[in-house]
Design a protein around this motif. Sequence first.
Motif, PDB file in Angstrom:
ATOM      1  N   ASP A  10       3.241   4.006  -1.540  1.00 44.15           N
ATOM      2  CA  ASP A  10       3.534   4.544  -2.877  1.00 44.15           C
ATOM      3  C   ASP A  10       5.021   4.563  -3.196  1.00 44.15           C
ATOM      4  OD1 ASP A  10       0.922   4.972  -3.672  1.00 44.15           O
ATOM      5  OD2 ASP A  10       0.813   6.949  -2.753  1.00 44.15           O
ATOM      6  N   ASN A  11       5.862   4.636  -2.182  1.00 41.48           N
ATOM      7  CA  ASN A  11       7.300   4.721  -2.443  1.00 41.48           C
ATOM      8  C   ASN A  11       7.967   3.356  -2.603  1.00 41.48           C
ATOM      9  OD1 ASN A  11       6.829   4.075   0.234  1.00 41.48           O
ATOM     10  ND2 ASN A  11       8.690   5.086   0.963  1.00 41.48           N
ATOM     11  N   ARG A  25       1.833   2.984  -8.256  1.00 43.31           N
ATOM     12  CA  ARG A  25       0.548   3.477  -7.779  1.00 43.31           C
ATOM     13  C   ARG A  25      -0.595   2.557  -8.191  1.00 43.31           C
ATOM     14  NH1 ARG A  25      -1.624   7.535  -5.273  1.00 43.31           N
ATOM     15  NH2 ARG A  25      -3.690   8.320  -5.811  1.00 43.31           N
ATOM     16  N   TRP A  26      -0.491   1.948  -9.395  1.00 42.46           N
ATOM     17  CA  TRP A  26      -1.574   1.080  -9.836  1.00 42.46           C
ATOM     18  C   TRP A  26      -1.683  -0.187  -8.997  1.00 42.46           C
ATOM     19  CZ3 TRP A  26      -0.209  -3.813 -11.404  1.00 42.46           C
ATOM     20  CH2 TRP A  26       1.112  -4.017 -11.802  1.00 42.46           C
ATOM     21  N   GLU A  52       6.147   4.744   4.098  1.00 39.34           N
ATOM     22  CA  GLU A  52       6.238   5.953   3.277  1.00 39.34           C
ATOM     23  C   GLU A  52       7.081   7.038   3.933  1.00 39.34           C
ATOM     24  OE1 GLU A  52       2.174   6.943   2.605  1.00 39.34           O
ATOM     25  OE2 GLU A  52       2.001   5.675   0.817  1.00 39.34           O
ATOM     26  N   ALA A  58      -0.707   0.006  -5.491  1.00 37.94           N
ATOM     27  CA  ALA A  58      -1.069   0.497  -4.163  1.00 37.94           C
ATOM     28  C   ALA A  58      -2.529   0.928  -4.092  1.00 37.94           C
ATOM     29  CB  ALA A  58      -0.163   1.664  -3.774  1.00 37.94           C
ATOM     30  N   PHE A  59      -3.053   1.548  -5.165  1.00 42.30           N
ATOM     31  CA  PHE A  59      -4.397   2.120  -5.101  1.00 42.30           C
ATOM     32  C   PHE A  59      -5.476   1.080  -4.804  1.00 42.30           C
ATOM     33  CE2 PHE A  59      -8.380   3.539  -7.005  1.00 42.30           C
ATOM     34  CZ  PHE A  59      -8.534   4.775  -6.407  1.00 42.30           C
ATOM     35  N   SER A  85       0.815  -1.223   0.000  1.00 45.37           N
ATOM     36  CA  SER A  85       0.000   0.000   0.000  1.00 45.37           C
ATOM     37  C   SER A  85       0.844   1.266   0.000  1.00 45.37           C
ATOM     38  CB  SER A  85      -0.924   0.011   1.226  1.00 45.37           C
ATOM     39  OG  SER A  85      -1.811  -1.083   1.215  1.00 45.37           O
TER      40      SER A  85
END
Length: 276
Positions: free
Chosen positions: A113-114, A118-119, A175, A121-122, A111
């Motif tokens: 982002d770093n 993103r596809w 993050e 984690a979202f 989850s």
Amino acid sequence: MFATEAERTAHRAAERALPAPPVTPLLTRLTRLALGALLVVLLVFSWHEAEMNPAQLMRDAGNMATLGADFLRPDFTDWDVYLNAMLETLAIAIWGTLLAVIVGIPFGILSADNVVPRWVAFPIRRVMDACRAINELVFALIFIAAVGLGPFAGVMALWIHTTGVIAKLFSEAVEAIDPAPVEGIRGTGGTWLQEVIYGVLPQVLPLWISYALYRFESNVRSATVLGIVGGGGIGMTFNETMRGFLYSQAAAILIIVVLTVSVLDMISQRVRKRFI
């Protein structure tokens, strides 16, 4: 006040040199006024919808006095029954938290982002949002309908709800890490898994332990409530005493719950100090 004319002149000059006080624009003042009025309307509406009635406290003061008098005389005659029920509650909290941590670790990493695109984690975040948004009581009712009354339904309810909370906390810790160790491992040709194991986990592990202990403490309290709807533990015993108007026994149960939570808080505080 001023000894000489020169001092008075210097003071007047200093006053003239001061900048004029800032003037709040009319639009800003109107916006603040509108927000204040909206807040008042919201409070009035909430007061009405919540059926707030302070006079009822005075009108029913006699019933409250009777209830309070019974609670001031706790009855520990069946202390062994209450203790066994409390141990069952602890078992529910332990397994609900343990399963949530095991599942929450990969979901928390996926989850962030770093760490992942993103596809990836979202959608995982949205699933965790759903787990976190539905209260454990609702999950308990669902699992009671599926597996029946008892502690197993409570474990399942805590597991699903706590997984959403743990994944959220773990991902926020990931993050906030220093990216330098991860970039160093990547620069030496390390794989994604090696970046996570050697670059991410050493930085977040102390926080993860603290979060897991905090959630365990919360789950002990939640497991107590789950028993009221049939999820096992001391909550079921407490519900039976309250429905039977056995307030002295209910007071004894509450004392056991408070003492247990206090002891767990002291233990977890010592453990957290060793890791943070």
